[in-house]
Design a protein around this motif. Sequence first.
Motif: not given
Length: 410
Positions: A243-262
């Motif tokens: 649900t994070l804003d689409p404008t930040i979805q491709k940022h490395p911080l978001v990608k790292a958080a998603i990778a941790k959950v994945e």
Amino acid sequence: MNLTITYYTLFFVLFFSSCQSNSPQEKTGMPITYKITGSIEPEGHGTVYLQDHENPMQQFQRAEVNQGNFILEGELAIDAFYDLIIKSDSASEQSFRYMYPLYVEGGVDYAITVKQNGDSYDVDVKTNSLTTNELIAFNKNKEKQVRDLDKKYTEIRNEIGDLNAKLMTITRGQESIYNQTIDRLETLSKQSADIRRKKDDKQLYADYVLNSNQKASFLIPYSFKYIDVNKENYERYEEILATLDPTIQKHPLVKAAIAKVEEVKDYYGNMPAFPEITPRNLQGDSLKFDQLKDKKMIIVAVWSSKGKNSKMDLPVLVKKEAELNKLGVEIVYLTDDEDYERWRRSNQAIGLGSNSYLLNVTDRDFIKNSYNIALTPRYLWVDPKSRAIIELAGEDPTLPDFIQKVKNKL
């Protein structure tokens, strides 16, 4: 007519371009140009610079403080969390060094004011950076929570001290007073442990992630650096990140958080069922899971006769077996001992009975690698029918709420 059409066409193009220029820009972690202005009151001289929030040894551009003012500007490889360091010259009447965390990004304003307040200084930050403002609010709330918890913790420790002193004065015939005092001490001990848990950064960041509505702030994905993602919460965290804003979805911080959950999701999603192994007990009988399908749960206790923790914990579990059996829970003890005689002696000393089995090398390696068992004892809670893992690290049987935790899973 053609002139009118041309006018409206031009108006539409300009209007559309204006809307595009005012729309939020996607943030992908590209190099940025930044500018931070500030003042120190009373006027002083010193140095300001940025350093990596995670690695203080990595420092960036510096600027001088002249007549109480400074401008710190430059380029950074990525927008991220940095520490702004403000320090006075050693020759100043009152020297100081302040570290203030900021989220430094391009296209926003930062105005820092440092004012002397008695023997210390107050720092005020004015910015239109959503993440920095979120960070400031989070840190203020964190400081308040810790102060309140510290106050409560001191009150509890003082009461514990008073009750321990009271126990020394209780005489025969005062059993009810003794029991009340012991009960109160147990309650305070649990409250004390709860306070320590709440003060942990992991809990504070987790609370923020679960309750924040600022979906364009980078503080949410950054918080995943500290929080524990496990079987119980990974679906909730996955939901929040989506649900994070689409404008930040491709940022490395978001990608790292998603990778941790994945990683956690993949681990539990692909975790194999407990194997249909047939190790033998001291009587030479093989373990048969088919005979346990009518049970509500199996607790597989993986232990070692070489480990002192196993020798301390397992006797407690043995004493609770009768109560667990009434609940429909079966205990299976598995060990990877290579010394048969030591295993035999340990079985008899602890009183494990016929549900204790010796693993062969293949089964031992599969269980340890599949379920990440590095230390023993470890308690796997297993569904008897599917042999799916219910809990990868079940509750310690020596803890007072062990039975209740088991009941909650049935």
